[in-house]
Scaffold this motif. Structure first.
Motif, PDB file in Angstrom:
ATOM      1  N   ALA A  75       0.831  -1.210   0.000  1.00 52.02           N
ATOM      2  CA  ALA A  75       0.000   0.000   0.000  1.00 52.02           C
ATOM      3  C   ALA A  75       0.864   1.258   0.000  1.00 52.02           C
ATOM      4  CB  ALA A  75      -0.945  -0.013   1.196  1.00 52.02           C
ATOM      5  N   ARG A  76       1.968   1.213   0.742  1.00 52.05           N
ATOM      6  CA  ARG A  76       2.874   2.380   0.718  1.00 52.05           C
ATOM      7  C   ARG A  76       3.383   2.623  -0.701  1.00 52.05           C
ATOM      8  NH1 ARG A  76       5.549   0.117   5.736  1.00 52.05           N
ATOM      9  NH2 ARG A  76       4.423   1.103   7.442  1.00 52.05           N
ATOM     10  N   THR A 109      -9.375  -7.117   6.409  1.00 50.76           N
ATOM     11  CA  THR A 109      -9.786  -6.716   5.059  1.00 50.76           C
ATOM     12  C   THR A 109     -10.698  -5.491   5.114  1.00 50.76           C
ATOM     13  OG1 THR A 109      -9.613  -8.996   4.266  1.00 50.76           O
ATOM     14  CG2 THR A 109     -11.026  -7.492   2.996  1.00 50.76           C
ATOM     15  N   ARG A 110     -11.666  -5.513   6.020  1.00 51.83           N
ATOM     16  CA  ARG A 110     -12.632  -4.402   6.110  1.00 51.83           C
ATOM     17  C   ARG A 110     -11.948  -3.093   6.504  1.00 51.83           C
ATOM     18  NH1 ARG A 110     -17.067  -8.280   9.035  1.00 51.83           N
ATOM     19  NH2 ARG A 110     -17.990  -9.087   7.120  1.00 51.83           N
ATOM     20  N   MET A 123     -11.395   0.396   4.380  1.00 51.90           N
ATOM     21  CA  MET A 123     -11.792   1.730   4.880  1.00 51.90           C
ATOM     22  C   MET A 123     -10.636   2.729   4.763  1.00 51.90           C
ATOM     23  SD  MET A 123     -13.684   0.619   8.410  1.00 51.90           S
ATOM     24  CE  MET A 123     -15.017  -0.574   8.419  1.00 51.90           C
ATOM     25  N   GLU A 124      -9.435   2.307   5.168  1.00 49.09           N
ATOM     26  CA  GLU A 124      -8.314   3.249   5.226  1.00 49.09           C
ATOM     27  C   GLU A 124      -7.650   3.466   3.873  1.00 49.09           C
ATOM     28  OE1 GLU A 124      -5.565   3.002   8.404  1.00 49.09           O
ATOM     29  OE2 GLU A 124      -7.063   2.330   9.864  1.00 49.09           O
ATOM     30  N   HIS A 138      -7.409   6.296  -1.156  1.00 53.45           N
ATOM     31  CA  HIS A 138      -6.274   6.315  -2.094  1.00 53.45           C
ATOM     32  C   HIS A 138      -6.608   5.564  -3.385  1.00 53.45           C
ATOM     33  CE1 HIS A 138      -3.624   7.974   0.989  1.00 53.45           C
ATOM     34  NE2 HIS A 138      -4.153   7.098   1.819  1.00 53.45           N
ATOM     35  N   GLY A 139      -7.829   5.091  -3.509  1.00 56.22           N
ATOM     36  CA  GLY A 139      -8.229   4.361  -4.712  1.00 56.22           C
ATOM     37  C   GLY A 139      -7.817   2.900  -4.685  1.00 56.22           C
ATOM     38  N   ILE A 140      -7.420   2.418  -3.506  1.00 60.34           N
ATOM     39  CA  ILE A 140      -6.993   1.011  -3.377  1.00 60.34           C
ATOM     40  C   ILE A 140      -8.161   0.202  -2.805  1.00 60.34           C
ATOM     41  CG2 ILE A 140      -5.374  -0.574  -2.267  1.00 60.34           C
ATOM     42  CD1 ILE A 140      -3.443   1.907  -2.030  1.00 60.34           C
TER      43      ILE A 140
END
Ligand SMILES: NC(=O)c1ccc[n+]([C@@H]2O[C@H](COP(=O)([O-])OP(=O)(O)OC[C@H]3O[C@@H](n4cnc5c(N)ncnc54)[C@H](O)[C@@H]3O)[C@@H](O)[C@H]2O)c1
Length: 255
Positions: free
Chosen positions: A131-132, A172-173, A177-178, A182-184
Motif C-alpha cells: 500500500a505504501r 480486510t474491512r 476503509m483506510e 487512495h483508490g486502493i
C-alpha cells in the motif's frame, strides 16, 4: 495443475498489471497465478517451498521468491524485493496460509501464534509494504486476501484457524476503509472445501462425501473456481467492490 505458457499475453483482464501472489507454489495460489498469467499479468510468486515455487514461476514466466511469511522481517524485505523486480505493484494476493488441527482444549500457544503469524500478521505486513508503494506511485490497485468460510461459521478442531480467518475478514474491512480514499480496493475470499494438499493427510473419501452433501451443488470446489473470484476482485470487473468477504463455498455459507 499449472499449465500456462511462459509468456504472458499482452491482452487480458490483467494485461500489464504487476502482481504478487503469496503461497503460490501449489494449490489455490498456483491456480490464481496461472489464471492471472493467462490474463496478461506480470507475476512475482512468494512461497516457503522454494523449489516448487521456482518450478511454478518458470512455467508462468514469473519471478520467484523463497520466504517464510511467518517471519516479519523476511515478509517485509521479500515483498519489497518483489515490487522492485516487477518495477512497481498493481495487485497483491495474500493467499498463503496454514491449517493446524487440534481440539480447543489442546491448542498450544506455539500453534496459536504460528497460525496467526502466517495467516494474519503476514497479510498486515505485505499490505503495509504494497500500500505504501501504491500510494507513493499513485497506483489505484487491488488487494485480495484469502480468508475461509471457517472465518464466518467456524469448524471443530480448528479454533486457531477459524479465529485467524475471522481476523482476515476484519483486517480486510479496515484495510478497505483506510486505503479506499487512495483508490486502493481490498477484498477477501471465503472458500468452502477445496481439495488441495491442505488437510489432505487426514482427508478420507467419506469426509469429502460428507462435506459435499452440505453444498446445494453437491460437491467441493476446484482451485480454479476460487481463482476466478480472485480475478474478478483484482481486475476492473470488481472496481466498485471493496471491504467484501466473498463466499466461494457452493452455497455452504450464504451470508
Ligand atoms: N483448501 C481449502 O479447502 C481452503 C478453504 C478455505 C480457505 N483456504 C485458504 O486458501 C489458501 C490456500 O490454501 P491451499 O488449499 O491452496 O493450501 P496449500 O497448503 O495447498 O497451499 C498453501 C501454500 O502456502 C504456502 N505457505 C504456507 N505457509 C507459508 C509461509 N509461512 N510462508 C510462505 N508460504 C507459505 C505453502 O507452502 C503452500 O504453497 C490458504 O490461505 C487457506 O487457508 C483453503
Amino acid at each position: 495443475m499449472v499449465t500456462a505458457s511462459a509468456s504472458s499475453p499482452a491482452t487480458g483482464q490483467l494485461a500489464g498489471r504487476r502482481v504478487i501472489v503469496t503461497g503460490a507454489a501449489r494449490g489455490i495460489g498456483a491456480a490464481i497465478a496461472t489464471t492471472f498469467a493467462e490474463q496478461g499479468a506480470h507475476l512475482a510468486l512468494l512461497d516457503r517451498e522454494s523449489e516448487r515455487c521456482a518450478e511454478t514461476a518458470a512455467l508462468l514466466g514469473a519471478h520467484s521468491f523463497a520466504v517464510d511469511l511467518g517471519d516479519p522481517a523476511s515478509a517485509t524485505s521479500v515483498t519489497t524485493a518483489a515490487i522492485d523486480a516487477l518495477g512497481g505493484i498493481d495487485v497483491l494476493v495474500n493467499n498463503a496460509g496454514i491449517l493446524l488441527f487440534a481440539p480447543l482444549l489442546e491448542i498450544t500457544v506455539h500453534d496459536w501464534d504460528r497460525t496467526f503469524d502466517v495467516n494474519v500478521r503476514s497479510m498486515l505486513l505485505t499490505t503495509q509494504v504494497v500500500a505504501r508503494a501504491m500510494i507513493a506511485s499513485g497506483t489505484k490497485g487491488a488487494i485480495v486476501n484469502m480468508a475461509s468460510m471457517g472465518g464466518k461459521v467456524g469448524s471443530p478442531r480448528q479454533a486457531h484457524y477459524a479465529a485467524s480467518k475471522a481476523a482476515v475478514i476484519s483486517l480486510t474491512r479496515v484495510s478497505a476503509m483506510e486505503l479506499g480514499p487512495h483508490g486502493i480496493r481490498v477484498n477477501c475470499i471465503c472458500p468452502g472445501y477445496v481439495l488441495t494438499e491442505m488437510g489432505a493427510a487426514t482427508r478420507t473419501t467419506e469426509m469429502v462425501a460428507e462435506w459435499s452433501s452440505h453444498s446445494p451443488l453437491g460437491r467441493c470446489a476446484e482451485p480454479e473456481e476460487v481463482a476466478e473470484m480472485a480475478l474478478f476482485l483484482a481486475s476492473d470487473q470488481g472496481r466498485y467492490c471493496t471491504g467484501q468477504a466473498m463466499n466461494v463455498s457452493g452455497g455452504m455459507v450464504m451470508h
